[in-house]
Design an enzyme around this catalytic site. Sequence first.
Site, PDB file in Angstrom:
ATOM      1  CG  ASP A  13      -0.157  -0.054   2.524  1.00 48.43           C
ATOM      2  OD1 ASP A  13       1.091  -0.095   2.479  1.00 48.43           O
ATOM      3  OD2 ASP A  13      -0.784  -0.042   3.592  1.00 48.43           O
ATOM      4  CB  CYS A  16       5.496  -2.301   2.166  1.00 51.03           C
ATOM      5  SG  CYS A  16       6.704  -1.723   0.953  1.00 51.03           S
ATOM      6  CG  HIS A 120       6.395  -5.366  -0.874  1.00 58.14           C
ATOM      7  ND1 HIS A 120       5.356  -4.530  -0.533  1.00 58.14           N
ATOM      8  CD2 HIS A 120       6.336  -6.417  -0.011  1.00 58.14           C
ATOM      9  CE1 HIS A 120       4.686  -5.062   0.480  1.00 58.14           C
ATOM     10  NE2 HIS A 120       5.266  -6.197   0.811  1.00 58.14           N
ATOM     11  CG  HIS A 201      -0.841   8.798 -15.677  1.00 58.18           C
ATOM     12  ND1 HIS A 201      -0.880   8.498 -17.027  1.00 58.18           N
ATOM     13  CD2 HIS A 201      -1.766   9.778 -15.487  1.00 58.18           C
ATOM     14  CE1 HIS A 201      -1.789   9.265 -17.613  1.00 58.18           C
ATOM     15  NE2 HIS A 201      -2.335  10.048 -16.698  1.00 58.18           N
TER      16      HIS A 201
END
Length: 208
Positions: A13, A16, A120, A201
């Site tokens: 999210d 992490c 991550h 973006h």
Amino acid sequence: MEGIIVRRVIPSDNSCLFNAIGYVMDKDKNKAPELRQVIAAAVASNKEKYNEAFLGKLNEEYCAWILNPDKWGGAIELSILADYYGREIAAYDIQTSRCDLYGQTRNYDERVMLIYDGLHYDALALSPFEGAEEDFDMTIYPVGKDRSIGSIEGLALNLVKDQQRKRSYTDTANFTLRCGVCQIGVIGQKEAVEHAQATGHVNFQEYK
């Protein structure tokens, strides 16, 4: 200390790193807002150390940036959190099996461990057996006089190398991503950053 080292998955999210630290330090996977505040306060309180050259942006800009829940943490944040908790933080990189140790010059007497796949962070824990509940996890390890955590280090490295063999990492220089907004394809972190800066973006998905 007997048991096995396990990878405790933290939600993807954008927070992490902070929630992985929350888990290994406090057994709390929802510490991100609090720890972002800790980091912003540390940076704001020492503008001489945390200058534009160090941070890559102005001190005030960085403080606002790190409080944004969509922004990722990295080496700067791990270094600050090691000092905040008074413990070493070992971050294992799956792709290279390298271990970056934060707080190692401070002679802290405890260490925690994270694992990083290129994008991550997850937590590493000592579990009594495969499939044991997280309640039984040990995540804080005493550092010996030789500055190691003994057999725990070997167990952690074995897990990292096993993940490496399974290619459980993302090669951020060469991975292929697709923009979730306009569907354009990019190669590598550099192109993704350039696209994000040009368009605003920031929702990318990896594809093979």
